[in-house]
Write a protein that holds these residues in place. Structure first.
Motif, PDB file in Angstrom:
ATOM      1  N   VAL A   1      -1.137   4.822   1.140  1.00 42.05           N
ATOM      2  CA  VAL A   1      -0.998   4.862   2.035  1.00 42.05           C
ATOM      3  C   VAL A   1      -0.122   4.548   3.222  1.00 42.05           C
ATOM      4  O   VAL A   1       0.307   5.827   4.208  1.00 42.05           O
TER       5      VAL A   1
ATOM      6  N   GLU B   1      -8.584  -0.587   9.753  1.00 41.28           N
ATOM      7  CA  GLU B   1      -8.639  -0.915   8.250  1.00 41.28           C
ATOM      8  C   GLU B   1      -8.010  -2.389   8.115  1.00 41.28           C
ATOM      9  O   GLU B   1      -8.294  -3.707   7.440  1.00 41.28           O
TER      10      GLU B   1
ATOM     11  N   GLN C   1     -16.551  -3.554  -2.156  1.00 38.00           N
ATOM     12  CA  GLN C   1     -15.340  -4.352  -2.638  1.00 38.00           C
ATOM     13  C   GLN C   1     -14.455  -4.434  -1.401  1.00 38.00           C
ATOM     14  O   GLN C   1     -13.911  -4.339  -0.782  1.00 38.00           O
TER      15      GLN C   1
ATOM     16  N   GLU D   1     -10.642   4.520   4.165  1.00 35.02           N
ATOM     17  CA  GLU D   1     -11.117   5.809   4.734  1.00 35.02           C
ATOM     18  C   GLU D   1     -12.326   5.304   4.965  1.00 35.02           C
ATOM     19  O   GLU D   1     -13.638   6.308   5.380  1.00 35.02           O
ATOM     20  N   ARG D   2     -12.971   4.149   4.864  1.00 35.76           N
ATOM     21  CA  ARG D   2     -14.472   3.698   5.286  1.00 35.76           C
ATOM     22  C   ARG D   2     -14.001   3.818   6.797  1.00 35.76           C
ATOM     23  O   ARG D   2     -14.929   3.517   7.732  1.00 35.76           O
TER      24      ARG D   2
ATOM     25  N   ARG E   1     -10.932  -5.211  -0.642  1.00 32.67           N
ATOM     26  CA  ARG E   1      -9.677  -3.843  -1.064  1.00 32.67           C
ATOM     27  C   ARG E   1      -9.114  -3.033   0.484  1.00 32.67           C
ATOM     28  O   ARG E   1     -10.345  -2.806   1.304  1.00 32.67           O
TER      29      ARG E   1
ATOM     30  N   ASP F   1      -8.673   0.137   2.485  1.00 29.78           N
ATOM     31  CA  ASP F   1      -9.309   1.261   2.386  1.00 29.78           C
ATOM     32  C   ASP F   1      -9.514   1.873   3.487  1.00 29.78           C
ATOM     33  O   ASP F   1     -10.756   1.965   4.132  1.00 29.78           O
TER      34      ASP F   1
ATOM     35  N   GLN G   1       0.996  -0.966   0.033  1.00 26.05           N
ATOM     36  CA  GLN G   1       0.034  -0.207  -0.103  1.00 26.05           C
ATOM     37  C   GLN G   1       0.382   1.143  -0.083  1.00 26.05           C
ATOM     38  O   GLN G   1       1.415   1.935   0.831  1.00 26.05           O
TER      39      GLN G   1
END
Length: 460
Positions: free
Chosen positions: A288, A322, A371, A378-379, A374, A376, A285
């Motif tokens: 990130v 996450e 998804q 931002e969840r 994935r 992420d 990532q």
């Protein structure tokens, strides 16, 4: 579905063998891959048979909420935790009823936000000790098993923060590796699909009893050393030694042992596993990682992070959460039904039935996670969290039995990740692939081999 509605359907299942049920599939594929394959075929409610026992599985957050909160009086930890009790006895995680309520009241003040906030500086100092040890062994960097290193780190942090103990000083006459290995032996036995009777002197049973005896020895030494010191400490062990039972008597040695061991297991094992998988997932990532570094530089620059920096390090927390969604340290939970209930679209649950809520699958439910495979962060931005189904994310579980150490583990993990990113770079070792071992936690069976190298030196 509310229990007043009549059960309409038999629980879905796949074909099973006579007598042994679904054990061949569980053994050949592994329990979690087997359960996942059935879920993708049958949906959010189904059953499987492990020998003579038929076990119900729920995945949808609504059903998990019914079991853990709305109709929790119909479910207990019961026999589902009998194997775990072989390790932790009547500790907070495995106890129930009036005993659990007393334990929770006794332990909760040691995990309040204000109490935990004061521990941040010591957590960062322990990271620095670990990194100095790496540098002493190989100043230019090298290959390490980051899982083993984090197991040692979190044991030191838990020991110092909650029990005023430093394992590095060998006060307990046991190394962190021995402690971790003993927990691993017990965990493997608890989650084995087949188990020999405890009285039978098999190699596995002998190894198990020796592991428990080793843990008992170190825990009782910790307790006795504190008693002999005669000082009243403002930590969890001090609270336990000051505590009393329902008659007003001091807690007996057996219950003290159970609580100390429970907190070591919960505070050490799960956090180390979570951090290790976070670092492993971040290797793929780059965007990130870049944002993490930008966040850290803006929040703390070159100095060591503190608890006060937590709001400015919110993105690091999002990354950690996450990571736990994709690889939760605890992959399932279980309860035993004690009153008739109905789950899903009309599936009856009878008293005596074991129901497993598969956290691993709930965290991948496409109705709640877009998804789902994935990565992420931002969840877990504040606006996204506000829209989440609370029971779709369960690394700390939910309801009255929610993990008492959630704030401790979150603070520790954010500070550890921040300090690691400040001081070192970590990357995967070519051709190495970890093997996930679904025991009590999602330990990597063969470790997590990573290459580290120092960044520009930072101020302490």
């Amino acid at each position: 579905m509310e229990p007043a509605e009549a059960a309409k359907h038999l629980w879905p299942s796949t074909p099973a063998w006579p007598v042994i049920g679904h054990l061949p599939g569980m053994i050949s594929l592994g329990l979690v891959p087997f359960i996942e394959s059935v879920w993708r075929e049958l949906g959010d409610c189904f059953e499987f048979r492990a020998g003579a026992e038929t076990i119900k599985v729920i995945v949808h957050p609504d059903d998990v909420e019914a079991m853990l909160l709305r109709r929790r009086h119909k479910y207990t930890k019961g026999a589902s935790y009998d194997q775990f009790r072989r390790l932790v006895g009547r500790g907070l995680i495995s106890s129930e009823g009036a005993l659990w309520r007393r334990q929770r009241r006794l332990i909760q003040p040691s995990f309040n936000r204000d109490t935990i906030t004061a521990l941040g500086q010591g957590m960062v100092a322990q990271v620095d000790v670990m990194l100095e040890r790496w540098a002493a062994a190989d100043p230019g960097g090298g290959v390490i098993d980051i899982h083993a290193e984090l197991m040692r780190l979190t044991l030191e942090i838990t020991g110092e923060a909650l029990f005023g103990l430093r394992f590095a000083e060998d006060r307990a006459s046991i190394s962190t590796r021995e402690f971790s290995d003993a927990l691993g032996v017990v965990a493997a036995r608890i989650t084995a699909p087949l188990e020999a009777p405890r009285w039978l002197p098999t190699p596995g049973n002998i190894k198990l009893e020796r592991a428990i005896a080793s843990l008992d020895r170190v825990v009782m030494r910790i307790i006795n050393e504190r008693r002999q010191g005669g000082e009243d400490h403002d930590d969890l062990l001090g609270a336990l030694l000051r505590g009393s039972d329902e008659r007003g008597d001091a807690l007996d040695d057996e219950l003290l042992r159970d609580e100390v061991l429970t907190m070591f297991l919960a505070g050490h094992e799960t956090t180390a596993v979570s951090l290790g998988w976070a670092l492993w997932q971040l290797r793929e990532q780059p965007e990130v990682r870049a944002r993490m570094l930008e966040t850290i530089d803006a929040a703390v620059g070159q100095r060591g992070p503190t608890s006060a920096d937590l709001p400015a390090l919110a993105y690091i927390k999002q990354v950690f959460y996450e990571s736990m969604r994709l690889i939760s340290p605890v992959w399932t939970g279980a309860r035993n039904c004690v009153e008739p209930d109905v789950l899903g679209e009309g599936y009856a649950v009878e008293p005596g039935t074991r129901v497993m809520n598969f956290i691993w699958l709930t965290h991948r439910h496409p109705e709640f996670w877009d998804q789902p495979e994935r990565f992420d962060p931002e969840r877990f931005a504040p606006e996204a969290i506000a829209k989440q189904h609370k029971f779709a994310y369960l690394p700390f579980t939910h309801g009255p039995r929610k993990c008492v150490g959630e704030h401790f583990a979150t603070l520790e993990s954010v500070l550890v990740l921040t300090r690691l990113f400040q001081r070192v770079e970590l990357e995967a070792v070519p051709d190495f692939e970890p093997e996930m071992d679904f025991q009590l936690t999602t330990r990597p069976r063969n470790g997590l081999m990573m290459r580290w190298r120092p960044r520009a030196r930072v101020a302490g």
